[in-house]
Design an enzyme around this catalytic site. Structure first.
Site, PDB file in Angstrom:
ATOM      1  N   ASN A   1     -12.426  -0.642  -5.674  1.00  0.00           N
ATOM      2  CA  ASN A   1     -12.218  -1.154  -7.034  1.00  0.00           C
ATOM      3  C   ASN A   1     -13.397  -2.033  -7.450  1.00  0.00           C
ATOM      4  O   ASN A   1     -13.663  -3.051  -6.826  1.00  0.00           O
ATOM      5  CB  ASN A   1     -10.908  -1.949  -7.076  1.00  0.00           C
ATOM      6  CG  ASN A   1     -10.655  -2.622  -8.400  1.00  0.00           C
ATOM      7  OD1 ASN A   1     -11.244  -2.280  -9.414  1.00  0.00           O
ATOM      8  ND2 ASN A   1      -9.771  -3.600  -8.385  1.00  0.00           N
TER       9      ASN A   1
ATOM     10  N   CYS B   1      -6.241  -5.726  -7.700  1.00  0.00           N
ATOM     11  CA  CYS B   1      -6.104  -5.321  -6.297  1.00  0.00           C
ATOM     12  C   CYS B   1      -5.628  -6.487  -5.421  1.00  0.00           C
ATOM     13  O   CYS B   1      -5.134  -6.253  -4.317  1.00  0.00           O
ATOM     14  CB  CYS B   1      -7.408  -4.726  -5.780  1.00  0.00           C
ATOM     15  SG  CYS B   1      -8.862  -5.734  -6.037  1.00  0.00           S
ATOM     16  N   HIS B   2      -5.743  -7.711  -5.923  1.00  0.00           N
ATOM     17  CA  HIS B   2      -5.235  -8.859  -5.158  1.00  0.00           C
ATOM     18  C   HIS B   2      -3.714  -8.827  -5.046  1.00  0.00           C
ATOM     19  O   HIS B   2      -3.145  -9.514  -4.199  1.00  0.00           O
ATOM     20  CB  HIS B   2      -5.699 -10.180  -5.789  1.00  0.00           C
ATOM     21  CG  HIS B   2      -5.219 -10.403  -7.183  1.00  0.00           C
ATOM     22  ND1 HIS B   2      -5.857  -9.847  -8.280  1.00  0.00           N
ATOM     23  CD2 HIS B   2      -4.172 -11.108  -7.667  1.00  0.00           C
ATOM     24  CE1 HIS B   2      -5.208 -10.209  -9.379  1.00  0.00           C
ATOM     25  NE2 HIS B   2      -4.181 -10.980  -9.026  1.00  0.00           N
TER      26      HIS B   2
ATOM     27  N   TYR C   1       0.840  -1.197   0.000  1.00  0.00           N
ATOM     28  CA  TYR C   1       0.000   0.000   0.000  1.00  0.00           C
ATOM     29  C   TYR C   1       0.878   1.251   0.000  1.00  0.00           C
ATOM     30  O   TYR C   1       0.586   2.218  -0.702  1.00  0.00           O
ATOM     31  CB  TYR C   1      -0.923   0.008   1.225  1.00  0.00           C
ATOM     32  CG  TYR C   1      -2.000  -1.044   1.156  1.00  0.00           C
ATOM     33  CD1 TYR C   1      -3.197  -0.804   0.494  1.00  0.00           C
ATOM     34  CD2 TYR C   1      -1.818  -2.288   1.752  1.00  0.00           C
ATOM     35  CE1 TYR C   1      -4.184  -1.774   0.423  1.00  0.00           C
ATOM     36  CE2 TYR C   1      -2.806  -3.268   1.695  1.00  0.00           C
ATOM     37  CZ  TYR C   1      -3.979  -3.008   1.023  1.00  0.00           C
ATOM     38  OH  TYR C   1      -4.954  -3.967   0.956  1.00  0.00           O
TER      39      TYR C   1
ATOM     40  N   GLU D   1      -0.715 -16.996  -9.789  1.00  0.00           N
ATOM     41  CA  GLU D   1       0.340 -16.189 -10.379  1.00  0.00           C
ATOM     42  C   GLU D   1       1.729 -16.600  -9.890  1.00  0.00           C
ATOM     43  O   GLU D   1       2.716 -15.937 -10.148  1.00  0.00           O
ATOM     44  CB  GLU D   1       0.080 -14.711 -10.094  1.00  0.00           C
ATOM     45  CG  GLU D   1      -1.201 -14.223 -10.754  1.00  0.00           C
ATOM     46  CD  GLU D   1      -1.415 -12.719 -10.631  1.00  0.00           C
ATOM     47  OE1 GLU D   1      -0.481 -11.993 -10.243  1.00  0.00           O
ATOM     48  OE2 GLU D   1      -2.540 -12.278 -10.938  1.00  0.00           O
TER      49      GLU D   1
END
Length: 150
Positions: A111, A119-120, A88, A146
């Site tokens: 979002n 945003c993850h 953040y 990912e």
């Protein structure tokens, strides 16, 4: 307004679009009647590719609706590539507000197009998983997809 439902590995997703752009991706508990268009169909195809590990970047027109600050945060969030995370605080610096980590958290929480606006990929300052509108279990699955374990 168009809406198509897709049963993803994270549960049902409701894809919302108008004639020109994707407006939302919602975590929903069940599928309803589809009123799809070419964009919702394209979005579902790209989401399927993403979940199959065959897509790392989405190529969709996005209807990003929010305050100037939120848009700045989301635009910077779009730059965080597949398999990477950002804190953040780091995101606040990119948005030209180095002390704005909490404000970034507020923008990330608003979002309306999760997964596509990733945003993850936002983590706490220590690199740990914190908050996710769709639930931390979804965030964990997305990050694992990912190649990340946090």
């Amino acid at each position: 307004m168009f809406r198509e439902y897709y049963k993803s590995p994270l549960g049902y997703l409701g894809i919302v679009a108008d004639d020109d752009s994707i407006l939302g991706v919602e975590f929903v508990t069940k599928s309803k009647n589809n009123k799809s268009n070419a964009l919702t169909k394209k979005c579902v195809v790209q989401l399927k590719q993403y979940f199959a590990g065959k897509r790392k970047v989405f190529d969709l027109p996005l209807g990003i609706d929010g305050t100037g600050w939120q848009k700045k945060v989301w635009q910077n969030l779009l730059k965080v590539s597949f398999g990477n995370t950002i804190s953040y605080g780091e995101l606040a610096k990119l948005a030209a507000n180095p002390r704005g980590a909490r404000a970034v958290g507020g923008a990330v929480n608003k979002n309306k197009i999760p997964i596509i606006i990733p945003c993850h990929r936002v983590v706490g300052s220590t690199g740990k998983m914190v908050g996710y509108e769709g639930g931390l279990w979804r965030k964990e699955k997305l990050l694992k997809l990912e190649g990340l374990t946090i």
